[in-house]
Design an enzyme around this catalytic site. Structure first.
Site, PDB file in Angstrom:
ATOM      1  N   ASP A  34       0.821  -1.227   0.000  1.00  0.00           N
ATOM      2  CA  ASP A  34       0.000   0.000   0.000  1.00  0.00           C
ATOM      3  C   ASP A  34       0.848   1.267   0.000  1.00  0.00           C
ATOM      4  O   ASP A  34       0.324   2.377   0.088  1.00  0.00           O
ATOM      5  CB  ASP A  34      -0.959   0.004   1.198  1.00  0.00           C
ATOM      6  N   GLU A  36       3.131   2.166   2.316  1.00  0.00           N
ATOM      7  CA  GLU A  36       3.664   2.573   3.615  1.00  0.00           C
ATOM      8  C   GLU A  36       5.091   2.071   3.785  1.00  0.00           C
ATOM      9  O   GLU A  36       5.483   1.053   3.221  1.00  0.00           O
ATOM     10  CB  GLU A  36       2.773   2.031   4.751  1.00  0.00           C
ATOM     11  N   HIS A 124      18.483  26.344   1.460  1.00  0.00           N
ATOM     12  CA  HIS A 124      18.098  27.367   0.477  1.00  0.00           C
ATOM     13  C   HIS A 124      17.956  28.752   1.107  1.00  0.00           C
ATOM     14  O   HIS A 124      18.370  29.748   0.525  1.00  0.00           O
ATOM     15  CB  HIS A 124      16.787  26.935  -0.194  1.00  0.00           C
ATOM     16  N   ASP A 162      22.769  34.331 -10.413  1.00  0.00           N
ATOM     17  CA  ASP A 162      22.135  35.576  -9.952  1.00  0.00           C
ATOM     18  C   ASP A 162      22.950  36.138  -8.789  1.00  0.00           C
ATOM     19  O   ASP A 162      23.825  35.458  -8.238  1.00  0.00           O
ATOM     20  CB  ASP A 162      20.671  35.340  -9.533  1.00  0.00           C
ATOM     21  N   LYS A 185      19.997  38.874 -15.011  1.00  0.00           N
ATOM     22  CA  LYS A 185      18.935  38.215 -15.782  1.00  0.00           C
ATOM     23  C   LYS A 185      17.857  39.240 -16.161  1.00  0.00           C
ATOM     24  O   LYS A 185      17.350  39.947 -15.301  1.00  0.00           O
ATOM     25  CB  LYS A 185      18.313  37.122 -14.894  1.00  0.00           C
ATOM     26  N   ARG A 187      14.133  39.377 -18.009  1.00  0.00           N
ATOM     27  CA  ARG A 187      13.069  38.531 -18.564  1.00  0.00           C
ATOM     28  C   ARG A 187      12.491  39.206 -19.810  1.00  0.00           C
ATOM     29  O   ARG A 187      12.016  40.325 -19.769  1.00  0.00           O
ATOM     30  CB  ARG A 187      11.989  38.280 -17.502  1.00  0.00           C
ATOM     31  N   GLY A 218      16.297  25.033 -16.380  1.00  0.00           N
ATOM     32  CA  GLY A 218      16.053  26.216 -17.210  1.00  0.00           C
ATOM     33  C   GLY A 218      17.078  27.327 -16.988  1.00  0.00           C
ATOM     34  O   GLY A 218      17.556  27.935 -17.954  1.00  0.00           O
ATOM     35  N   THR A 219      17.427  27.582 -15.745  1.00  0.00           N
ATOM     36  CA  THR A 219      18.374  28.664 -15.435  1.00  0.00           C
ATOM     37  C   THR A 219      19.734  28.381 -16.066  1.00  0.00           C
ATOM     38  O   THR A 219      20.332  29.233 -16.718  1.00  0.00           O
ATOM     39  CB  THR A 219      18.527  28.803 -13.894  1.00  0.00           C
TER      40      THR A 219
HETATM   41  C1  R5P Z   1      16.664  29.685  -7.215  1.00  0.00           C
HETATM   42  O1  R5P Z   1      16.465  30.413  -6.243  1.00  0.00           O
HETATM   43  C2  R5P Z   1      17.657  28.605  -7.127  1.00  0.00           C
HETATM   44  O2  R5P Z   1      18.856  29.073  -6.607  1.00  0.00           O
HETATM   45  C3  R5P Z   1      17.928  27.972  -8.497  1.00  0.00           C
HETATM   46  O3  R5P Z   1      18.520  28.942  -9.352  1.00  0.00           O
HETATM   47  C4  R5P Z   1      16.663  27.473  -9.121  1.00  0.00           C
HETATM   48  O4  R5P Z   1      15.965  26.636  -8.229  1.00  0.00           O
HETATM   49  C5  R5P Z   1      16.975  26.712 -10.404  1.00  0.00           C
HETATM   50  O5  R5P Z   1      15.785  26.248 -10.959  1.00  0.00           O
HETATM   51  P1  R5P Z   1      15.719  25.696 -12.446  1.00  0.00           P
HETATM   52  O6  R5P Z   1      16.755  24.615 -12.592  1.00  0.00           O
HETATM   53  O7  R5P Z   1      14.319  25.189 -12.578  1.00  0.00           O
HETATM   54  O8  R5P Z   1      15.976  26.851 -13.371  1.00  0.00           O
END
Ligand code: R5P
Length: 282
Positions: A34, A36, A124, A162, A185, A187, A218-219
């Site tokens: 299940d 668990e 983080h 960043d 960066k 946008r 993506g970053t």
């Molecule tokens: C953002 O605050 C983190 O430091 C990373 O830059 C972010 O989580 C990266 O996310 P992704 O790989 O989706 O661009």
């Protein structure tokens, strides 16, 4: 000291046991039909301090962490030190809208109930540490380990994606004896971003981008594309926590010349061991 490896973190736990010259005990963890969690620590008794290495994410790993704490205390563990290499829910560190939980604090409150000390890796948001107000807590950094890994790679420039990540890039660049900078960066649309190094020219340079988390990739993909357009000779990427959601790793491999991460989350590229840093924090 006894090091117990939960199912999320067996490799780091084994490295850590070697580094600490301690006994290693894997958790015998299974899932019932299940879903668990079932686990057993194959030991008659424990008469020592115990280090439990286990991530608190995704949710199944958090439950396993709670069960490991209980099993270790029941066998006689004197003190429990929880090494949580990847602390889940750290990005949910605010009540962004009315009616939402403060998820990161909920995790802290429950983990703290059954341990004496917590060791985190590149949390983080450093402010989360203040919520561990009933146990010792240490946040350790992967930057020295990333620096060690790339020390013979002739990196010319370490970049943070960043400004907030600049300190991390700076620590790695110090270990590599090269320059560091961060990227600005802009946008352009909901799917397009433009990223350039703030002040250092990257033409003909071997660049290493360092971030704390790679999630969708993506970053790093956007940064790599821009750096190559700007003439970078090669672009390497490193992070602490490689989540690599979906096909992120395949996408990254197509863009970056090399991609590695720390062993806080296990994957085919988690080749940077933070065991020495974690051992020091213990
Ligand atoms: C953002 O605050 C983190 O430091 C990373 O830059 C972010 O989580 C990266 O996310 P992704 O790989 O989706 O661009």
């Amino acid at each position: 000291m006894l090091v117990i490896g939960g199912s999320s973190s067996t490799k780091l736990a084994q490295d850590l046991a070697v580094t600490l010259n301690a006994e290693y005990l894997p958790s015998n963890t299974k899932r019932f039909p299940d879903g668990e969690c079932f686990l057993r620590l194959e030991k008659e008794s424990i008469d020592d301090d115990v280090v439990i290495v286990q991530n608190s994410s995704p949710d199944g790993n958090l439950v396993e962490l709670f069960l490991l704490q209980d099993a270790a205390y029941a066998l006689g563990a004197k003190r429990i030190i929880n090494v949580i290499p990847y602390f889940g829910y750290a990005r949910q560190d605010e009540r962004f809208n009315k009616g939402e939980p403060l998820s990161a604090q909920v995790m802290v409150d429950h983990i703290m109930l059954s341990c004496d000390k917590v060791v985190l890796v590149d949390i983080h948001n450093i402010d989360i540490m203040d919520w561990f107000d009933e146990v010792d807590v240490v946040n350790t950094f992967a930057a020295p380990a990333i620096g060690r890994y790339f020390k013979d790679s002739a990196i010319d420039l370490v970049l943070a994606p960043d400004q907030g990540a600049l300190q991390r890039a700076h620590l790695v660049s110090e270990a590599l004896n090269c320059e560091s900078d961060y990227m600005i960066k802009t946008r352009l649309s909901s799917t397009q971003v433009h990223m350039v190094p703030k002040s250092i020219d990257c033409n003909n340079k071997k660049v290493l981008i360092v971030d704390d988390i790679i999630s969708t990739g993506g970053t790093i993909v956007a940064a790599t594309e821009e750096l190559k357009k700007a003439g970078a000779r090669s672009v390497y990427a490193a992070c602490t926590h490689g989540l690599f959601i979906g096909n992120a790793l395949d996408r990254l491999k197509k863009h970056c010349d090399k991609i590695v991460c720390a062993n806080t989350l296990e994957s085919e590229v988690s080749v940077v061991s933070v065991a020495p840093e974690v051992a020091k924090a213990i």
